[in-house]
Motif scaffolding. Structure first.
Motif: not given
Ligand SMILES: Cc1cc2nc3c(=O)[nH]c(=O)nc-3n(C[C@H](O)[C@H](O)[C@H](O)COP(=O)(O)O)c2cc1C
Lengths: 161, 425
Positions: A31, A35, A70-73, A128, A138, A141, A143, B124-128, B166-167
């Protein structure tokens, strides 16, 4: 033996080797390295998956299974502005459906689609952890919280320039 | 009128509250310094005596969990659960953003207690911004020797590695979290073996929530009696309640366990928005059974009171819905979430969550039938207990409670509802 045509920069190799010392297995680097790859190359192409697989001493197939779980890739060339509007309960109670519909109208696309010029993609996403400051979205990057139609319009205007 | 009882939020609210200098000036790392002279068993005993219970959802006694670790072990890991993905919950985010050193101090104390040399924090991935803050705080702590090779005493390392998700909601489930750190898909493991025996990288592992660990500095510094003086006998200490939805002032409020829910909603969160009436309240995150207004106003904010009312205090994510809320619409939002987040490992959950979401959508859009409503209830009953993890319960509880407590609303949406006298021919 290497298959990937993509390479890490020297600085990146150093960063990855420093990370490697923090984990007892190469697998656990997956992971973090995905990233790093996404940051460096913008998205996770098949070629990048091969590089990640080599770096973490695993198969490209396994990297693929992670990159899709993983949905963020990003598995496609990234879009300039990826607008992700929270669609879960707390934000919906505060009017996120109206925000989403408004953005759909402004961009002329539905949630799940991208604009023809490739600048915007719109997605309805799950919680979120902005429930106290909803409606929230979002974008890449950052919010954006306590959204109103006026706030959204001002942001879109800025991004459409 | 109830007021907040400030224990975890004490240093928050200043623009630089997240920095080491600011945190230290206000007393950070005094408690962890104290533990350097204590034997690990003494710290465990202190935490057991305090009665601290986990804030991640299940409310399991923290000290007791720690004693499940085997006596003879070569390595121990601590995993800090900062996945915070339960809809309605946003309190760990507050700690990470505004007082990350409170968490790191708690991590150091826990590591000393369980003899752990390496903690992994899963965020968690969203937490920048939270990620930026906790990383910067960890860097500061390393530079100050509060983390690193001698952080647990001469030659005793305490390392902290921040691992970004990563979500995937399911990675908040503790064994999915372990798999995710190991570079696998975030799918839960069978239990037993429990993580305290076979956990991260096969080693004995403790998993604790961010807020749970953030309680440790107070407990160590002021002692278990001072801690127990706050809250109720079975729920000592304070609770960070995330209040969202139809209230005037949503936010994270820190209250002593045992205060009336009505006080939290009316005094602290400013009451239901626009002077409207309360219709329903989800007390502990989206997975906990919804309460009617009457039930909600009768409970107190503690584990035992909410449990006696048939729900759970869970993660403290309190979602408030006023009288204008369509409860079928509300369940539609939740059902959609669970269908999206099922990890796909167990058939009853993978298929059931999809079916449930589809049926709720059908009813919400006026196309459902009485048979659909029955199928919905039977599906919910059948997925529970037939899967590896309790995600299926987390889905079934909102479904069953919404349908049972607001049945008339569901029936009014049905296409084949009994026609009333005023119905068109
Ligand atoms: C589906 C599911 C999601 C969960 N999500 C979280 C989460 O986001 N954060 C968390 O701390 N615990 C979460 N938990 C609870 C953890 O499994 C675990 O009980 C907790 O982290 C233990 O810490 P505690 O004893 O300090 O509460 C979740 C559990 C389930 C079943």
């Amino acid at each position: 033996m290497t298959h990937s045509m993509t390479r890490w920069s020297a600085a990146r190799t150093e960063e990855i080797e420093a990370l490697r010392r923090r984990y007892p297995t190469d697998h656990a680097l997956l992971l973090p390295v995905l990233w790093i790859a996404q940051r460096d190359f913008g998205w996770i192409s098949h070629d990048v998956m091969e590089l990640v697989a080599e770096t973490c001493r695993t198969s490209p197939a396994h990297v693929y299974s992670l990159a899709t779980f993983y949905t963020m890739f990003e598995l496609e060339k990234p879009i300039r502005y990826h607008i992700q509007v929270c669609n879960n309960l707390s934000c919906s109670l505060c009017g996120s459906e109206g925000i989403l519909a408004h953005i759909e109208k402004r961009l002329g696309i539905r949630a799940g689609e991208a604009t023809a010029d490739g600048r915007f993609r719109l997605t309805a996403v799950e919680c979120l952890a902005s429930c106290g400051t909803g409606p929230a979205m979002q974008v890449n990057d950052a919010y954006y919280e306590k959204l109103t139609l006026e706030k959204v319009d001002a942001l879109l205007e800025e991004w459409m320039k | 009128m109830i007021a907040e009882t400030i224990l975890l939020k004490a240093r928050m609210g200043n623009t630089d509250s997240h920095t080491l200098a600011s945190a230290r000036a206000a007393g950070a790392y005094r408690a962890s310094a104290k533990t350097l002279a204590a034997a690990p068993e003494e710290i465990v005993q202190l935490v057991k005596d305090s009665g601290l219970r986990g804030r991640g959802g299940a409310g399991f006694p923290t000290g007791l969990k720690w004693t499940f670790l085997p006596k003879n072990r070569d390595a121990t890991y601590l995993c800090v659960n900062a996945d915070e993905s339960e809809p309605g919950t946003f309190k760990d985010r507050l700690i990470l953003e505004e007082d990350p050193h409170l968490l790191i101090e708690g991590i150091v104390i826990a590591c000393r207690a369980i003899r752990c040399a390496h903690a992994y924090l899963y965020i968690r991935g969203e937490f920048c911004l939270p990620h930026e803050r906790i990383r910067a705080a960890a860097d500061e702590a390393y530079a100050a020797g509060l983390l690193g090779p001698n952080a647990g005493g001469p030659g005793q390392a305490i390392d902290l590695t921040i691992h970004r998700g990563a979500g995937a909601y399911i990675c908040g489930e503790e064994t999915a979290l372990l798999n995710s750190i190991e570079g696998k898909k975030g799918q839960p493991r069978m239990k037993p073996p429990f993580p305290t025996n076979v956990g991260l990288f096969g080693k004995p592992t403790v998993i604790n929530n961010v807020e749970t660990l953030a309680n440790l500095p107070f407990i160590v510094e002021k002692g278990p009696d001072a801690y127990r003086a706050i809250g109720t006998e079975k729920s000592p200490g304070t609770r960070l309640m995330s209040v969202s939805g139809h209230v005037e002032r949503p936010g994270v409020y820190e209250v002593a366990h045992g205060v009336p829910m009505r006080g939290l909603i009316e005094d602290l969160a400013g009451g239901v928005r626009g002077g409207r009436k309360l219709k329903a309240l989800i007390p502990g995150g989206s997975s906990t059974p919804v309460l009617t207004a009457e039930e909600a106003y009768a409970v107190n904010v503690d584990f035992e009171s909410v449990q006696a009312a048939g729900s759970m205090l869970g993660s403290g994510g309190c979602i408030v819905m006023d009288e204008t809320t369509d409860m079928v619409w509300a369940l539609d939002k939740l059902a959609h979430f669970y269908a999206h987040e099922s990890c796909g490992q167990c058939t009853p959950c993978r298929e059931g969550s999809g079916w449930i979401a589809e049926i709720v959508r059908k009813i919400a859009t006026g196309k459902g039938t009485r048979a659909d409503l029955e199928k919905l209830e039977s599906l919910a009953a059948q997925i529970v207990g037939n899967t590896i993890c309790v995600f299926s319960d987390a889905l079934a509880m909102p479904v069953v409670s919404h349908v049972t407590k607001f049945r008339a609303e569901f029936e009014a949406h049905l296409a084949d509802r009994a026609s009333s006298s005023s119905a068109a021919p």
